[in-house]
Design an enzyme around this catalytic site. Structure first.
Site, short mmCIF file in Angstrom:
data_model
loop_
_atom_site.label_atom_id
_atom_site.label_comp_id
_atom_site.label_asym_id
_atom_site.label_seq_id
_atom_site.Cartn_x
_atom_site.Cartn_y
_atom_site.Cartn_z
N HIS A 1 -6.96 -5.86 1.88
CA HIS A 1 -5.83 -5.32 2.64
C HIS A 1 -5.32 -6.40 3.59
O HIS A 1 -6.11 -7.06 4.26
CB HIS A 1 -6.27 -4.15 3.53
N ASP B 1 0.85 -1.19 0.00
CA ASP B 1 0.00 0.00 0.00
C ASP B 1 0.89 1.25 0.00
O ASP B 1 1.88 1.33 0.72
CB ASP B 1 -0.91 -0.01 1.24
N ILE B 2 0.51 2.23 -0.80
CA ILE B 2 1.32 3.45 -0.94
C ILE B 2 1.28 4.31 0.34
O ILE B 2 2.19 5.09 0.60
CB ILE B 2 0.83 4.26 -2.17
N ASN C 1 -12.99 -3.53 2.04
CA ASN C 1 -13.99 -2.47 2.17
C ASN C 1 -14.94 -2.52 0.98
O ASN C 1 -14.51 -2.72 -0.16
CB ASN C 1 -13.31 -1.09 2.22
N HIS D 1 -10.35 -5.02 -3.72
CA HIS D 1 -9.02 -5.22 -3.17
C HIS D 1 -9.10 -5.67 -1.72
O HIS D 1 -10.02 -5.31 -1.00
CB HIS D 1 -8.16 -3.96 -3.29
#
Ligand code: AMP
Length: 114
Positions: free
Chosen positions: A102, A30-31, A87, A100
């Site tokens: 996480h 993750d950025i 989410n 996606h």
């Protein structure tokens, strides 16, 4: 969909360090990490979110979870513990309209359910 950031990653229009890729899924860091380990896993085909899953996608969902467990082990957070989050839509805070998952770990994450 073309302007979607995760579509661009899949289409190689945005370069990120891919930490895992197979026929079904792609994973990268993750950025803007919310924990010391924060990995994103996405399907290689476009699915907007969990509301758009069809029966044919079951193998992809299974793969996302399977690879989450493999990466947790690779990044040595399997024993200390980690959280897997998907989410879906506004109330969950989904900001990118591309399914996606996480993986969060590397520190105590707090309780969100109880
Ligand atoms: P969500 O709130 O579930 O939609 O999560 C979207 C996540 O994507 C956030 O944690 C962002 O930090 C992450 N993100 C956004 N752009 C990028 C990018 N270019 N590379 C990696 N992660 C990203």
């Amino acid at each position: 969909m073309k302007n979607n950031i995760f579509s661009k990653i899949i289409n190689n229009e945005i370069k990120v360090k891919i930490i895992y890729k197979d026929k079904y899924v792609t994973a990268f860091n993750d950025i803007n990490p919310k924990s010391p380990i924060h990995i994103i896993i996405i399907p290689n085909i476009y699915i907007k979110n969990l509301n758009y899953i069809i029966k044919d996608n079951i193998i992809i969902l299974g793969r996302m979870l399977f690879i989450a467990s493999k990466l947790a082990k690779k990044y040595k957070i399997n024993k200390s513990g980690y959280r897997v989050v998907i989410n879906c839509n506004k109330n969950a805070g989904q900001k990118i309209n591309y399914l996606h998952l996480h993986i969060l770990g590397g520190c105590y994450l707090g309780d969100i359910i109880n």
